[in-house]
Design a protein around this motif. Sequence first.
Motif, PDB file in Angstrom:
ATOM      1  N   SER A   1       0.858  -1.176   0.000  1.00 51.91           N
ATOM      2  CA  SER A   1       0.000   0.000   0.000  1.00 51.91           C
ATOM      3  C   SER A   1       0.895   1.227   0.000  1.00 51.91           C
ATOM      4  O   SER A   1       2.047   1.171   0.404  1.00 51.91           O
ATOM      5  N   GLY A   2       0.365   2.312  -0.488  1.00 52.37           N
ATOM      6  CA  GLY A   2       1.157   3.529  -0.560  1.00 52.37           C
ATOM      7  C   GLY A   2       1.607   3.790  -1.982  1.00 52.37           C
ATOM      8  O   GLY A   2       1.023   3.279  -2.937  1.00 52.37           O
ATOM      9  N   PRO A   3       2.662   4.556  -2.157  1.00 53.37           N
ATOM     10  CA  PRO A   3       3.078   4.972  -3.502  1.00 53.37           C
ATOM     11  C   PRO A   3       3.746   3.877  -4.331  1.00 53.37           C
ATOM     12  O   PRO A   3       3.935   4.031  -5.519  1.00 53.37           O
ATOM     13  N   TRP A   4       4.120   2.759  -3.702  1.00 52.86           N
ATOM     14  CA  TRP A   4       4.816   1.705  -4.431  1.00 52.86           C
ATOM     15  C   TRP A   4       3.846   0.639  -4.895  1.00 52.86           C
ATOM     16  O   TRP A   4       2.821   0.398  -4.280  1.00 52.86           O
ATOM     17  N   ASN A   5       4.172  -0.038  -5.986  1.00 56.20           N
ATOM     18  CA  ASN A   5       3.274  -1.074  -6.490  1.00 56.20           C
ATOM     19  C   ASN A   5       3.914  -2.450  -6.560  1.00 56.20           C
ATOM     20  O   ASN A   5       3.333  -3.375  -7.090  1.00 56.20           O
ATOM     21  N   PHE A   6       5.114  -2.596  -6.036  1.00 61.73           N
ATOM     22  CA  PHE A   6       5.794  -3.880  -6.093  1.00 61.73           C
ATOM     23  C   PHE A   6       6.757  -3.972  -4.927  1.00 61.73           C
ATOM     24  O   PHE A   6       7.400  -2.993  -4.556  1.00 61.73           O
TER      25      PHE A   6
ATOM     26  N   ARG B   1      24.962  -5.169  -4.220  1.00 56.76           N
ATOM     27  CA  ARG B   1      25.189  -6.064  -5.363  1.00 56.76           C
ATOM     28  C   ARG B   1      23.864  -6.621  -5.873  1.00 56.76           C
ATOM     29  O   ARG B   1      23.643  -6.730  -7.077  1.00 56.76           O
ATOM     30  N   TYR B   2      22.978  -6.967  -4.944  1.00 56.43           N
ATOM     31  CA  TYR B   2      21.671  -7.522  -5.316  1.00 56.43           C
ATOM     32  C   TYR B   2      20.841  -6.501  -6.092  1.00 56.43           C
ATOM     33  O   TYR B   2      20.282  -6.818  -7.137  1.00 56.43           O
ATOM     34  N   THR B   3      20.765  -5.283  -5.590  1.00 54.26           N
ATOM     35  CA  THR B   3      19.966  -4.262  -6.282  1.00 54.26           C
ATOM     36  C   THR B   3      20.588  -3.884  -7.628  1.00 54.26           C
ATOM     37  O   THR B   3      19.869  -3.634  -8.591  1.00 54.26           O
ATOM     38  N   ALA B   4      21.906  -3.866  -7.719  1.00 53.77           N
ATOM     39  CA  ALA B   4      22.561  -3.579  -8.997  1.00 53.77           C
ATOM     40  C   ALA B   4      22.238  -4.666 -10.026  1.00 53.77           C
ATOM     41  O   ALA B   4      21.977  -4.376 -11.196  1.00 53.77           O
ATOM     42  N   GLU B   5      22.242  -5.912  -9.591  1.00 52.86           N
ATOM     43  CA  GLU B   5      21.915  -7.020 -10.492  1.00 52.86           C
ATOM     44  C   GLU B   5      20.450  -6.962 -10.922  1.00 52.86           C
ATOM     45  O   GLU B   5      20.122  -7.212 -12.088  1.00 52.86           O
ATOM     46  N   LEU B   6      19.550  -6.610 -10.012  1.00 51.60           N
ATOM     47  CA  LEU B   6      18.140  -6.444 -10.377  1.00 51.60           C
ATOM     48  C   LEU B   6      17.984  -5.355 -11.435  1.00 51.60           C
ATOM     49  O   LEU B   6      17.275  -5.532 -12.430  1.00 51.60           O
ATOM     50  N   ALA B   7      18.628  -4.231 -11.223  1.00 50.03           N
ATOM     51  CA  ALA B   7      18.539  -3.116 -12.175  1.00 50.03           C
ATOM     52  C   ALA B   7      19.133  -3.503 -13.533  1.00 50.03           C
ATOM     53  O   ALA B   7      18.623  -3.099 -14.577  1.00 50.03           O
ATOM     54  N   ARG B   8      20.197  -4.290 -13.525  1.00 54.65           N
ATOM     55  CA  ARG B   8      20.806  -4.721 -14.792  1.00 54.65           C
ATOM     56  C   ARG B   8      19.860  -5.649 -15.553  1.00 54.65           C
ATOM     57  O   ARG B   8      19.670  -5.518 -16.749  1.00 54.65           O
ATOM     58  N   ARG B   9      19.243  -6.603 -14.828  1.00 59.25           N
ATOM     59  CA  ARG B   9      18.363  -7.580 -15.474  1.00 59.25           C
ATOM     60  C   ARG B   9      17.009  -7.002 -15.872  1.00 59.25           C
ATOM     61  O   ARG B   9      16.376  -7.487 -16.808  1.00 59.25           O
ATOM     62  N   LEU B  10      16.561  -6.000 -15.138  1.00 57.55           N
ATOM     63  CA  LEU B  10      15.251  -5.398 -15.387  1.00 57.55           C
ATOM     64  C   LEU B  10      15.420  -3.899 -15.612  1.00 57.55           C
ATOM     65  O   LEU B  10      15.221  -3.088 -14.700  1.00 57.55           O
ATOM     66  N   PRO B  11      15.792  -3.479 -16.830  1.00 58.50           N
ATOM     67  CA  PRO B  11      16.100  -2.078 -17.084  1.00 58.50           C
ATOM     68  C   PRO B  11      14.943  -1.118 -16.788  1.00 58.50           C
ATOM     69  O   PRO B  11      15.162   0.043 -16.483  1.00 58.50           O
TER      70      PRO B  11
ATOM     71  N   LEU C   1      12.992  -1.314 -14.244  1.00 56.18           N
ATOM     72  CA  LEU C   1      12.780  -1.278 -12.796  1.00 56.18           C
ATOM     73  C   LEU C   1      13.378  -0.016 -12.201  1.00 56.18           C
ATOM     74  O   LEU C   1      14.495   0.377 -12.532  1.00 56.18           O
ATOM     75  N   ARG C   2      12.621   0.634 -11.331  1.00 59.01           N
ATOM     76  CA  ARG C   2      13.132   1.794 -10.592  1.00 59.01           C
ATOM     77  C   ARG C   2      13.068   1.456  -9.113  1.00 59.01           C
ATOM     78  O   ARG C   2      11.994   1.281  -8.558  1.00 59.01           O
ATOM     79  N   ILE C   3      14.209   1.330  -8.482  1.00 60.98           N
ATOM     80  CA  ILE C   3      14.268   1.024  -7.054  1.00 60.98           C
ATOM     81  C   ILE C   3      14.136   2.339  -6.309  1.00 60.98           C
ATOM     82  O   ILE C   3      14.986   3.216  -6.403  1.00 60.98           O
ATOM     83  N   THR C   4      13.031   2.473  -5.572  1.00 57.32           N
ATOM     84  CA  THR C   4      12.744   3.733  -4.887  1.00 57.32           C
ATOM     85  C   THR C   4      13.112   3.713  -3.416  1.00 57.32           C
ATOM     86  O   THR C   4      13.276   4.756  -2.810  1.00 57.32           O
ATOM     87  N   ASP C   5      13.238   2.542  -2.847  1.00 56.65           N
ATOM     88  CA  ASP C   5      13.518   2.455  -1.419  1.00 56.65           C
ATOM     89  C   ASP C   5      14.035   1.062  -1.107  1.00 56.65           C
ATOM     90  O   ASP C   5      13.761   0.108  -1.828  1.00 56.65           O
ATOM     91  N   SER C   6      14.770   0.945  -0.035  1.00 54.02           N
ATOM     92  CA  SER C   6      15.166  -0.368   0.463  1.00 54.02           C
ATOM     93  C   SER C   6      15.208  -0.300   1.978  1.00 54.02           C
ATOM     94  O   SER C   6      15.392   0.775   2.557  1.00 54.02           O
ATOM     95  N   ALA C   7      15.008  -1.426   2.597  1.00 49.89           N
ATOM     96  CA  ALA C   7      15.034  -1.501   4.052  1.00 49.89           C
ATOM     97  C   ALA C   7      15.713  -2.794   4.458  1.00 49.89           C
ATOM     98  O   ALA C   7      15.602  -3.805   3.771  1.00 49.89           O
ATOM     99  N   VAL C   8      16.410  -2.751   5.559  1.00 46.60           N
ATOM    100  CA  VAL C   8      17.102  -3.925   6.079  1.00 46.60           C
ATOM    101  C   VAL C   8      16.435  -4.323   7.386  1.00 46.60           C
ATOM    102  O   VAL C   8      16.266  -3.497   8.283  1.00 46.60           O
ATOM    103  N   SER C   9      16.053  -5.560   7.471  1.00 43.20           N
ATOM    104  CA  SER C   9      15.473  -6.101   8.699  1.00 43.20           C
ATOM    105  C   SER C   9      16.460  -7.094   9.279  1.00 43.20           C
ATOM    106  O   SER C   9      16.885  -8.018   8.596  1.00 43.20           O
TER     107      SER C   9
END
Length: 78
Positions: free
Chosen positions: A4-9, A23-33, A35-43
């Motif tokens: 819920s909120g401004p993100w859809n995935f 490294r993980y987010t860089a690989e995601l961005a490379r594989r899915l051009p 894709l826009r990563i707007t935020d990340s959180a570490v638990s």
Amino acid sequence: MSVSGPWNFLIVARLRTVEELSRYTAELARRLPGLRITDSAVSLQVRKSEAQELDRRGHRVHTVAPDIWSDPAPAEGT
């Protein structure tokens, strides 16, 4: 999970170290051009995703995955 909120995935990843996140987010961005990563959180909470069944000597017999869809409480009258 639902989003819920401004993100859809939402992507949930289990990584061994915090350093792996970049490294993980860089690989995601490379594989899915597109894709826009707007935020990340570490638990730092570790959730148990499997259990080990042990024999009498304490040696692992096999891995048991939890059945998250079963109702752990017995039905009334059973």
